[in-house]
Motif scaffolding. Structure first.
Motif, mmCIF file in Angstrom:
data_model
loop_
_atom_site.group_PDB
_atom_site.id
_atom_site.type_symbol
_atom_site.label_atom_id
_atom_site.label_comp_id
_atom_site.label_asym_id
_atom_site.label_seq_id
_atom_site.Cartn_x
_atom_site.Cartn_y
_atom_site.Cartn_z
ATOM 1 N N THR A 209 -12.129 12.332 -2.427
ATOM 2 C CA THR A 209 -11.731 11.035 -1.874
ATOM 3 C C THR A 209 -11.933 9.908 -2.882
ATOM 4 N N LEU A 210 -12.649 10.181 -3.958
ATOM 5 C CA LEU A 210 -12.888 9.156 -4.979
ATOM 6 C C LEU A 210 -11.640 8.969 -5.834
ATOM 7 N N PRO A 211 -11.426 7.750 -6.339
ATOM 8 C CA PRO A 211 -10.327 7.554 -7.291
ATOM 9 C C PRO A 211 -10.555 8.414 -8.541
ATOM 10 N N ASN A 212 -9.491 8.841 -9.172
ATOM 11 C CA ASN A 212 -9.597 9.718 -10.352
ATOM 12 C C ASN A 212 -10.536 9.170 -11.418
ATOM 13 N N GLU A 213 -10.520 7.839 -11.622
ATOM 14 C CA GLU A 213 -11.353 7.268 -12.679
ATOM 15 C C GLU A 213 -12.841 7.285 -12.322
ATOM 16 N N ASN A 214 -13.177 7.601 -11.077
ATOM 17 C CA ASN A 214 -14.578 7.645 -10.647
ATOM 18 C C ASN A 214 -15.108 9.054 -10.472
ATOM 19 N N ARG A 215 -14.389 10.035 -10.961
ATOM 20 C CA ARG A 215 -14.880 11.417 -10.842
ATOM 21 C C ARG A 215 -14.579 12.194 -12.114
#
Length: 110
Positions: A44-50
């Motif tokens: 569920t996190l944006p790509n830039e946060n995982r």
């Protein structure tokens, strides 16, 4: 295999308290269910946060992944970290059962 994670989580948790299963199987089911939920939440996190790192890739080629992980968390790579990783992933005295020095490439194929 195409099963939505939330359905897989429900299936896994439905057997957690099944007393007909041995304790180690219930524990394994709990571990699997918790990890399925964690993975579902991560998605569920944006790509830039995982950052997803596959263990097999980390074990077979650890040095570049260490650099990527430090960059991802926005920290400078401390001097000596890459050398430490290199030293501690090439194997050591295999006679020391609980050594932290392992040949990571061999561990990836276990």
């Amino acid at each position: 295999d195409g099963i939505p994670l939330s359905d897989e989580f429900k299936r896994l948790t439905s057997t957690l308290d099944d007393k007909t299963r041995p304790p180690h199987m219930r524990l394994a089911a709990r571990w699997q269910a918790v990890n399925a939920k964690i993975f579902e939440d991560i998605l569920t996190l944006p790509n830039e946060n995982r950052l997803i790192v596959y263990l097999e890739e980390l074990l077979t080629n650890p040095q570049p992944y260490v650099k990527v992980m430090y960059e991802f968390i926005g920290m400078p790579l401390p001097a000596g970290v890459v050398d430490w990783v290199e030293k501690n992933t090439q194997g050591g005295n295999e006679n020391i059962r609980y050594s932290t020095s392992r040949n990571s490439t061999q561990m990836a194929s276990i």
